[in-house]
Design an enzyme around this catalytic site. Structure first.
Site, PDB file in Angstrom:
ATOM      1  N   TYR A  55     -47.676  12.516  53.296  1.00 57.34           N
ATOM      2  CA  TYR A  55     -48.574  13.083  52.278  1.00 57.34           C
ATOM      3  C   TYR A  55     -47.887  14.179  51.469  1.00 57.34           C
ATOM      4  O   TYR A  55     -48.159  14.351  50.281  1.00 57.34           O
ATOM      5  CB  TYR A  55     -49.894  13.543  52.921  1.00 57.34           C
ATOM      6  N   ARG A  58     -46.242  12.318  48.713  1.00 55.39           N
ATOM      7  CA  ARG A  58     -47.193  11.831  47.693  1.00 55.39           C
ATOM      8  C   ARG A  58     -47.712  12.988  46.842  1.00 55.39           C
ATOM      9  O   ARG A  58     -47.970  12.841  45.652  1.00 55.39           O
ATOM     10  CB  ARG A  58     -48.348  11.085  48.372  1.00 55.39           C
ATOM     11  N   HIS A 106     -62.085   8.547  49.945  1.00 48.75           N
ATOM     12  CA  HIS A 106     -60.985   8.523  50.919  1.00 48.75           C
ATOM     13  C   HIS A 106     -60.223   9.831  50.990  1.00 48.75           C
ATOM     14  O   HIS A 106     -59.103   9.865  51.506  1.00 48.75           O
ATOM     15  CB  HIS A 106     -60.020   7.369  50.584  1.00 48.75           C
TER      16      HIS A 106
HETATM   17  N1  APR Z   1     -54.836  -1.248  35.492  1.00 45.60           N
HETATM   18  C1  APR Z   1     -55.920  -1.639  36.215  1.00 45.60           C
HETATM   19  N2  APR Z   1     -55.845  -2.216  37.434  1.00 45.60           N
HETATM   20  C2  APR Z   1     -54.601  -2.413  37.929  1.00 45.60           C
HETATM   21  C3  APR Z   1     -53.421  -2.040  37.250  1.00 45.60           C
HETATM   22  C4  APR Z   1     -53.571  -1.429  35.972  1.00 45.60           C
HETATM   23  N3  APR Z   1     -52.517  -1.052  35.242  1.00 45.60           N
HETATM   24  N4  APR Z   1     -52.349  -2.379  38.029  1.00 45.60           N
HETATM   25  C5  APR Z   1     -52.856  -2.927  39.161  1.00 45.60           C
HETATM   26  N5  APR Z   1     -54.204  -2.967  39.101  1.00 45.60           N
HETATM   27  C6  APR Z   1     -55.170  -3.472  40.088  1.00 45.60           C
HETATM   28  C7  APR Z   1     -54.641  -4.573  40.986  1.00 45.60           C
HETATM   29  O1  APR Z   1     -54.805  -5.845  40.366  1.00 45.60           O
HETATM   30  C8  APR Z   1     -55.561  -4.422  42.196  1.00 45.60           C
HETATM   31  O2  APR Z   1     -56.775  -5.128  42.026  1.00 45.60           O
HETATM   32  O3  APR Z   1     -55.487  -2.397  40.946  1.00 45.60           O
HETATM   33  C9  APR Z   1     -55.854  -2.922  42.222  1.00 45.60           C
HETATM   34  C10 APR Z   1     -55.038  -2.185  43.269  1.00 45.60           C
HETATM   35  O4  APR Z   1     -55.491  -2.626  44.520  1.00 45.60           O
HETATM   36  P1  APR Z   1     -55.012  -1.806  45.810  1.00 45.60           P
HETATM   37  O5  APR Z   1     -53.551  -1.546  45.705  1.00 45.60           O
HETATM   38  O6  APR Z   1     -55.553  -2.536  47.009  1.00 45.60           O
HETATM   39  O7  APR Z   1     -55.729  -0.384  45.649  1.00 45.60           O
HETATM   40  P2  APR Z   1     -57.210  -0.024  46.058  1.00 45.60           P
HETATM   41  O8  APR Z   1     -58.149  -1.174  45.832  1.00 45.60           O
HETATM   42  O9  APR Z   1     -57.547   1.261  45.394  1.00 45.60           O
HETATM   43  O10 APR Z   1     -57.057   0.235  47.655  1.00 45.60           O
HETATM   44  C11 APR Z   1     -58.214   0.702  48.318  1.00 45.60           C
HETATM   45  O11 APR Z   1     -56.930   0.940  50.349  1.00 45.60           O
HETATM   46  O12 APR Z   1     -55.074   1.614  51.497  1.00 45.60           O
HETATM   47  C12 APR Z   1     -56.349   1.968  51.146  1.00 45.60           C
HETATM   48  O13 APR Z   1     -57.107   4.150  51.053  1.00 45.60           O
HETATM   49  C13 APR Z   1     -56.360   3.230  50.344  1.00 45.60           C
HETATM   50  O14 APR Z   1     -57.950   3.864  48.644  1.00 45.60           O
HETATM   51  C14 APR Z   1     -57.058   2.837  49.057  1.00 45.60           C
HETATM   52  C15 APR Z   1     -57.811   1.585  49.447  1.00 45.60           C
END
Ligand code: APR
Length: 234
Positions: A55, A58, A106
């Site tokens: 962290y 990050r 989160h």
């Molecule tokens: N604009 C919009 N969406 C985007 C972009 C962009 N430029 N680039 C990627 N994405 C989308 C991807 O297609 C995907 O659907 O953002 C999403 C990212 O998904 P994840 O990486 O799974 O992130 P998230 O859904 O926020 O994860 C949820 O998982 O690990 C835990 O705590 C962590 O809060 C996080 C949670």
């Protein structure tokens, strides 16, 4: 009669264009770090030093980043709507873009909390972003990242559900809808309330859902389209 309630559920994708990695895209954070070692309760018990270091890195990355146009357009929508942002993100980009109501599901990267009293929270000084397992707060408590690890409860899910149930418009932006309970919020939208899902690669679960309009774009382009829809309508 106040302004209509616009409730947003944002994920890592909204911060992608600010240069912050998502989790599950190619090259994402979980591709480079063993999630159960750096973001789970068991991992924190096993090796707190590693978790603090993860962290710390990050945080140092976050302070070099800026909100992008998508964050800013959401803040500007407060002129026409009562905007409530529910975010899975631990970055502070919504706040730095000027959004007034941001609910973190989160946790928050720039905050630490007491190991013994979860309600005791401190905001880190930008000049002292690094913590260790020996870090103590001003009150003397041993402190930990103010992050909800996997295997831990999501205390803010109740207020988040209440917000979604009151929404006049619901927007999901930049989330893979892979992690619960956040992914379940979409099911609390009242029948007939329009739902917009902005994502270049939307989760199949939401495609075809009744009342959901997919805006298959990155956050900034998608928000520009959404603003036209929402401000033209109002
Ligand atoms: N604009 C919009 N969406 C985007 C972009 C962009 N430029 N680039 C990627 N994405 C989308 C991807 O297609 C995907 O659907 O953002 C999403 C990212 O998904 P994840 O990486 O799974 O992130 P998230 O859904 O926020 O994860 C949820 O998982 O690990 C835990 O705590 C962590 O809060 C996080 C949670």
């Amino acid at each position: 009669m106040g302004k209509p309630k616009l409730v947003i559920s944002s994920g890592a994708g909204i911060s992608a264009e600010s240069g912050i990695s998502t989790f599950r895209d190619a090259g994402g954070l979980w591709e480079n770090y063993p999630v159960m070692d750096v973001a789970s309760a068991d991992g924190f018990r096993r090796n707190p030093e590693l978790v603090h270091k993860f962290y710390n890195a990050r945080r140092r990355d976050l302070v070099t980043k800026e909100p992008n146009e998508a964050h800013r357009l959401l803040a500007e929508l407060e002129k026409d709507y009562d905007v409530y942002i529910i975010t899975q993100n631990v970055d502070d980009l919504h706040e730095r873009a000027g959004s007034s109501n941001v609910l973190h599901l989160h946790g928050e990267l720039m905050k630490i909390r007491s190991v013994s009293d979860p309600d005791y929270i401190e905001t880190l000084d930008p000049d002292h972003l690094d913590t260790t397992p020996a870090t103590r707060g001003k009150r003397g408590d041993l402190m930990r990242p103010h992050i909800v690890f996997f295997q831990e409860a999501v205390p803010n899910i109740e207020p988040a559900i209440n917000l979604v149930e009151q929404a006049d418009v619901f927007v999901v932006i930049g989330t893979s809808l892979a992690v619960y309970p956040a992914a379940g919020l979409i099911h609390y939208v009242r029948h007939g309330v329009p739902i917009y899902y902005i994502d270049p690669n939307p989760a199949t679960a939401a495609i075809g859902m009744e009342g959901v309009t997919i805006i298959r774009d990155k956050a900034t382009a998608g928000m520009e389209k959404l603003v036209k829809i929402l401000t033209h309508a109002s």
